[in-house]
Design an enzyme around this catalytic site. Sequence first.
Site, PDB file in Angstrom:
ATOM      1  N   ARG A 164     -26.657   1.282 -42.603  1.00 19.68           N
ATOM      2  CA  ARG A 164     -26.585   2.676 -42.147  1.00 19.68           C
ATOM      3  C   ARG A 164     -26.597   2.758 -40.629  1.00 19.68           C
ATOM      4  O   ARG A 164     -26.997   1.808 -39.947  1.00 19.68           O
ATOM      5  CB  ARG A 164     -27.862   3.427 -42.598  1.00 19.68           C
TER       6      ARG A 164
ATOM      7  N   ASP B 186     -30.258   8.277 -40.913  1.00 16.90           N
ATOM      8  CA  ASP B 186     -30.588   7.151 -41.799  1.00 16.90           C
ATOM      9  C   ASP B 186     -29.883   7.272 -43.146  1.00 16.90           C
ATOM     10  O   ASP B 186     -29.964   6.357 -43.966  1.00 16.90           O
ATOM     11  CB  ASP B 186     -32.110   7.052 -42.000  1.00 16.90           C
TER      12      ASP B 186
HETATM   13  P1  AMP Z   1     -34.341  10.304 -48.022  1.00 18.55           P
HETATM   14  O1  AMP Z   1     -34.317  11.594 -47.281  1.00 18.55           O
HETATM   15  O2  AMP Z   1     -34.497  10.416 -49.506  1.00 18.55           O
HETATM   16  O3  AMP Z   1     -33.182   9.448 -47.660  1.00 18.55           O
HETATM   17  O4  AMP Z   1     -35.678   9.534 -47.574  1.00 18.55           O
HETATM   18  C1  AMP Z   1     -36.125   9.398 -46.246  1.00 18.55           C
HETATM   19  C2  AMP Z   1     -37.072   8.235 -46.121  1.00 18.55           C
HETATM   20  O5  AMP Z   1     -38.216   8.418 -46.967  1.00 18.55           O
HETATM   21  C3  AMP Z   1     -36.469   6.895 -46.499  1.00 18.55           C
HETATM   22  O6  AMP Z   1     -37.005   5.932 -45.662  1.00 18.55           O
HETATM   23  C4  AMP Z   1     -36.942   6.716 -47.932  1.00 18.55           C
HETATM   24  O7  AMP Z   1     -37.002   5.369 -48.296  1.00 18.55           O
HETATM   25  C5  AMP Z   1     -38.329   7.325 -47.869  1.00 18.55           C
HETATM   26  N1  AMP Z   1     -38.791   7.835 -49.177  1.00 18.55           N
HETATM   27  C6  AMP Z   1     -38.331   8.910 -49.861  1.00 18.55           C
HETATM   28  N2  AMP Z   1     -39.000   9.058 -51.026  1.00 18.55           N
HETATM   29  C7  AMP Z   1     -39.888   8.057 -51.103  1.00 18.55           C
HETATM   30  C8  AMP Z   1     -40.878   7.655 -52.058  1.00 18.55           C
HETATM   31  N3  AMP Z   1     -41.079   8.331 -53.193  1.00 18.55           N
HETATM   32  N4  AMP Z   1     -41.603   6.559 -51.784  1.00 18.55           N
HETATM   33  C9  AMP Z   1     -41.427   5.860 -50.654  1.00 18.55           C
HETATM   34  N5  AMP Z   1     -40.523   6.178 -49.718  1.00 18.55           N
HETATM   35  C10 AMP Z   1     -39.772   7.265 -49.928  1.00 18.55           C
HETATM   36 MG    MG Z   2     -32.286   7.990 -47.349  1.00 19.06          MG
END
Ligand code: AMP
Ligand code: MG
Length: 488
Positions: free
Chosen positions: A175, A244
């Site tokens: 990414r 990201d």
């Molecule tokens: P996203 O917006 O879903 O792409 O997530 C943003 C960040 O939060 C990324 O680094 C994901 O890996 C982390 N993340 C989202 N949900 C979880 C979860 N349930 N447990 C651990 N990390 C999470």
């Molecule tokens: Mg993500």
Amino acid sequence: MPFTLRGDDVCQPTPPTPISDPYWVALSPSVAELIGVELGDQGKPRNPEWLDVLAGNRLDVGGLAFSYPVSTVYSGHQFGVWAGQLGDGRAILLGDINGLELQLKGAGKTRYSRMGDGRAVLRSSIREFLCSEAMHALGIPTSRALAVVGSKQTVIRETIETAAVCSRTAPSFIRVGHFEHFASQQNLTRLKELADLLMNKFYPECLSDKDPYLSLFKEISSRNAKLVAQWQSVGFCHGVLNSDNISALGLTIDYGPFGFLDQFEIDHICNHSDHGGRYAYHRQPQIMHWNMACLASAMLPLLELDHSLEESQDLLRSALEEFPLEYAKEWQQAFRLKLGLQSEQDGDIQLIERLLQAMHDSKVDFTSFFRKLGNLKKDSKPIEILQRNEFIDRVNIDEWFSDYIGRLQLELLDDQSRKVLMNRMNPKYILRNHLAQVAIEKAQQNDFSEVDTLLKILSKPFDEQEAFEDYSKPPPSDMYRVAVSCSS
Ligand code: AMP
Ligand code: MG
């Protein structure tokens, strides 16, 4: 494997955390074929060990062993603000098969889970699964989904829900955030390794350019400009266009609170947490451009290997200026084709914009309007066109139809041939929120048939499927605002 960077500062060995009593929720036969998973009569892998592998409960199947599962570190800008280190908080890269990375999303905590539990709920896993496959069938670059495996194990979100693991594949999940991470660490060695890896594997043409890193930047930016134009053309809203979540290969990745437009509202916000509408439908192009600016600043030190700081900044700035031009070109072409216009004529863009304004004013269903437009004839009379009834301002839309028919008369194709081509640009079936919702609610009651039905329908989005006519329709009025929770 594609993610060949190794070291504590890049990735961490991360075995998945086993989950209790896994069961099949969904499986994509075409992705199974891509990665060489043989299916049996029930449409499930012939080798039952795959269930445990895709649940995160074992690391080998048949002769195949995933001996080095990892989670990778990245950083990024979230909602326009530098968020610092993030990383694969719940995605574990098992390894690669047939040149594709295989990731388990929701397979437990990683070094980068921060406050999260590393899990994903059944609801969001089904949505990611269906949308990945639907986007692929629409011809839009995307990560693919292999399967969803459910479990009785519970996770706490706004309510208590059950966990699931979504297995997904892409040539690479690198990414913009990976670049931003090494740039923020001022780790030029890693930054260079990352860029070299991408060029060697995915952008070999950049290697022979006199300015390989500039060329790499341009290619990534160009792919993402095209990608957003494609999103706009099918009414797809990503929902969380943080840096990201932006692929270095120009793929749609990290499906969360996404949504397809039902009624055309240009400023539609699909993510209920996005109060300011930063990621609204009409802002996606500009936001992707912004993300490319993040990439450009992260790649600046690479250009400085061959140029002065000022030269490097100038080169990247002018490369960045190409984004809106490239996007506009793609967008215009996509919407011309949606209208069945094979040639380019003066006034086409105004014609498209007038239509979109009228659709917005009357909240016309985006997908079905364009689909039905293919039925128009070069000798249709505006007053007799049924679609005019979908608009509040009939005088305005009659005038538009009249100009559109006039424009069609400049086209060489006959009505039938134009319709055939339009039907390849204007899908009949998209993953409308209300359809996903029905499939999810059934799945939560252990009935997975609707997920399967949707997968089948959405894998042929441009075909007429008479038995499934209802699935092409706009949502019933009481289901217009299916709440898409962002906690996933
Ligand atoms: P996203 O917006 O879903 O792409 O997530 C943003 C960040 O939060 C990324 O680094 C994901 O890996 C982390 N993340 C989202 N949900 C979880 C979860 N349930 N447990 C651990 N990390 C999470
Ligand atoms: Mg993500």
